[in-house]
Motif scaffolding. Structure first.
Motif, mmCIF file in Angstrom:
data_model
loop_
_atom_site.group_PDB
_atom_site.id
_atom_site.type_symbol
_atom_site.label_atom_id
_atom_site.label_comp_id
_atom_site.label_asym_id
_atom_site.label_seq_id
_atom_site.Cartn_x
_atom_site.Cartn_y
_atom_site.Cartn_z
ATOM 1 N N ALA A 3 44.757 54.764 42.064
ATOM 2 C CA ALA A 3 44.537 56.101 41.511
ATOM 3 C C ALA A 3 45.304 56.276 40.211
ATOM 4 O O ALA A 3 44.812 56.864 39.245
ATOM 5 N N GLU A 4 46.510 55.745 40.171
ATOM 6 C CA GLU A 4 47.361 55.849 38.976
ATOM 7 C C GLU A 4 46.931 54.877 37.883
ATOM 8 O O GLU A 4 46.881 55.213 36.702
ATOM 9 N N MET A 5 46.577 53.635 38.274
ATOM 10 C CA MET A 5 46.293 52.593 37.305
ATOM 11 C C MET A 5 44.843 52.604 36.830
ATOM 12 O O MET A 5 44.535 52.019 35.787
ATOM 13 N N GLY A 6 43.951 53.224 37.598
ATOM 14 C CA GLY A 6 42.553 53.271 37.200
ATOM 15 C C GLY A 6 41.913 51.892 37.180
ATOM 16 O O GLY A 6 42.186 51.045 38.030
ATOM 17 N N GLU A 7 41.069 51.649 36.181
ATOM 18 C CA GLU A 7 40.347 50.380 36.108
ATOM 19 C C GLU A 7 41.278 49.188 35.929
ATOM 20 O O GLU A 7 40.925 48.057 36.279
ATOM 21 N N SER A 8 42.474 49.428 35.406
ATOM 22 C CA SER A 8 43.425 48.329 35.222
ATOM 23 C C SER A 8 43.775 47.671 36.552
ATOM 24 O O SER A 8 44.006 46.458 36.621
ATOM 25 N N PHE A 9 43.833 48.468 37.614
ATOM 26 C CA PHE A 9 44.113 47.937 38.945
ATOM 27 C C PHE A 9 43.045 46.921 39.343
ATOM 28 O O PHE A 9 43.354 45.820 39.811
ATOM 29 N N LEU A 10 41.791 47.269 39.140
ATOM 30 C CA LEU A 10 40.699 46.371 39.483
ATOM 31 C C LEU A 10 40.680 45.155 38.568
ATOM 32 O O LEU A 10 40.384 44.037 39.007
ATOM 33 N N ASP A 11 40.986 45.343 37.289
ATOM 34 C CA ASP A 11 41.028 44.220 36.347
ATOM 35 C C ASP A 11 42.089 43.202 36.753
ATOM 36 O O ASP A 11 41.866 41.986 36.691
ATOM 37 N N LEU A 12 43.260 43.702 37.165
ATOM 38 C CA LEU A 12 44.359 42.823 37.555
ATOM 39 C C LEU A 12 43.980 42.006 38.780
ATOM 40 O O LEU A 12 44.081 40.771 38.777
ATOM 41 N N LEU A 13 43.512 42.662 39.824
ATOM 42 C CA LEU A 13 43.162 41.952 41.049
ATOM 43 C C LEU A 13 41.947 41.051 40.849
ATOM 44 O O LEU A 13 41.882 39.948 41.410
ATOM 45 N N GLY A 14 41.007 41.491 40.034
ATOM 46 C CA GLY A 14 39.833 40.664 39.771
ATOM 47 C C GLY A 14 40.189 39.366 39.067
ATOM 48 O O GLY A 14 39.665 38.295 39.407
ATOM 49 N N SER A 15 41.065 39.440 38.082
ATOM 50 C CA SER A 15 41.469 38.222 37.368
ATOM 51 C C SER A 15 42.210 37.273 38.297
ATOM 52 O O SER A 15 42.050 36.047 38.208
ATOM 53 N N ILE A 16 43.007 37.829 39.212
ATOM 54 C CA ILE A 16 43.775 36.994 40.144
ATOM 55 C C ILE A 16 42.852 36.278 41.124
ATOM 56 O O ILE A 16 42.996 35.068 41.364
ATOM 57 N N ILE A 17 41.883 36.991 41.714
ATOM 58 C CA ILE A 17 41.017 36.345 42.705
ATOM 59 C C ILE A 17 40.136 35.288 42.055
ATOM 60 O O ILE A 17 39.864 34.229 42.648
#
Length: 305
Positions: free
Chosen positions: A241-255
């Motif tokens: 909620a706080e990080m917005g799309e950045s949260f998904l970008d971070l986890l997506g790059s890791i997986i």
């Protein structure tokens, strides 16, 4: 704020160094340190994936980390800083730019990753060294009074040996700063399959690759066992909620990167479930679920100044 309140009073606790050493050091049939999932990375395609993850981690997490480091005395008075586990130098160069009065010396165990260091920051440089297993490069002796380890100890089979080596190398009053993760503190509500697949995949990969998925919560006892006095220990629960799309970008790059690191453990189906799920929820993920990403931040001092 520190999860444990203030003051934490870690210096008053006895963590039993010998007992800790027997629990966390390399096993008898593996007397040499291993470096977890980072150790075998050498193929160009995989190295590019790690480059991308390191870039995303630095861009998304770096600003808050710098604020915490600055508030806790990192780089004070132009201190020389040894960065252990510097990877491709991206984060070290970022820190050097944020602390231009300090000189940063990056050390990376995997030469294939270290050789990718491309920096135009004059106060940062990189060497190859397995800290705790090899002597520190001669040029850094006496040149640093602080150390930083970011997402490093989770990939080391003998973190206490690494910390003890740094303790011996620092002058009295020298300081160590550590930033880590801990899968035990990842949470979600309500259950959302893509995030659950992500966490399960990381746990499997870390377990099979020799990395420790729950390093963050072990930091206080490890650092104390090495002889340091803990000055600050904070747990920051970032969230989508706080990080917005950045949260998904971070986890997506890791997986994506972990799918390339060990496809037998993190399958194409795992990667697709996370990436496709994130894409579907990109605009309204904060309405569907709340998920946390924890960072453990610790600062400690070598007594005797």
């Amino acid at each position: 704020m520190s999860k444990f309140g203030s003051p934490v009073g870690w210096e008053r606790l006895d963590f039993g160094a010998s007992a800790i050493a027997s629990q966390i050091t390399a096993s008898a049939d593996n007397p040499w340190l291993t470096f977890g999932i980072m150790n075998g990375i050498k193929e160009e395609e995989l190295l590019r994936e790690w480059d991308n993850v390191l870039d995303v981690q630095t861009r998304i997490l770096g600003e808050r980390e710098v604020a915490w480091l600055r508030a806790n005395g990192f780089g004070a008075d132009g201190a020389g800083v040894l960065e252990v586990g510097g990877a491709n130098g991206m984060y070290g160069s970022f820190l050097a730019g944020a602390f231009p009065d300090s000189r940063l010396f990056g050390l990376e165990a995997n030469r294939h990753i270290a050789e990718r260091c491309r920096t135009d920051v004059l106060n940062y440089s990189m060497d190859v060294c397995k800290v705790g297993q090899e002597d520190l490069p001669a040029r850094v002796h006496g040149a640093f009074s602080q150390c930083i380890l970011r997402f490093t100890l989770q990939h080391v089979s003998d973190p206490l040996k690494v910390l003890s080596t740094l303790y011996e190398s620092l002058p009295p009053g020298g300081r160590v700063f550590i930033i880590e993760e801990d899968l035990g503190y990842w949470t979600m509500h309500p259950d959302w399959r893509p995030f659950g697949v992500f966490v399960d995949a990381l746990r499997r990969l870390y377990a099979t690759g020799g990395s420790d998925s729950e390093m963050g919560s072990k930091l206080p006892r490890l650092v104390s066992a090495a002889g340091f006095r803990i000055d600050a220990f904070d747990i920051s629960l970032r969230n989508n909620a706080e990080m917005g799309e950045s949260f998904l970008d971070l986890l997506g790059s890791i997986i994506r990167m972990f799918g390339k690191t060990d496809p037998e453990v993190v399958s194409e189906a795992d990667v697709a479930a996370v990436i496709d799920g994130f894409a579907d929820a990109r605009d309204d993920h904060h309405e569907r679920f709340l998920a946390t990403y924890p960072q453990f931040l610790l600062a400690a001092t070598k007594p005797g100044a």
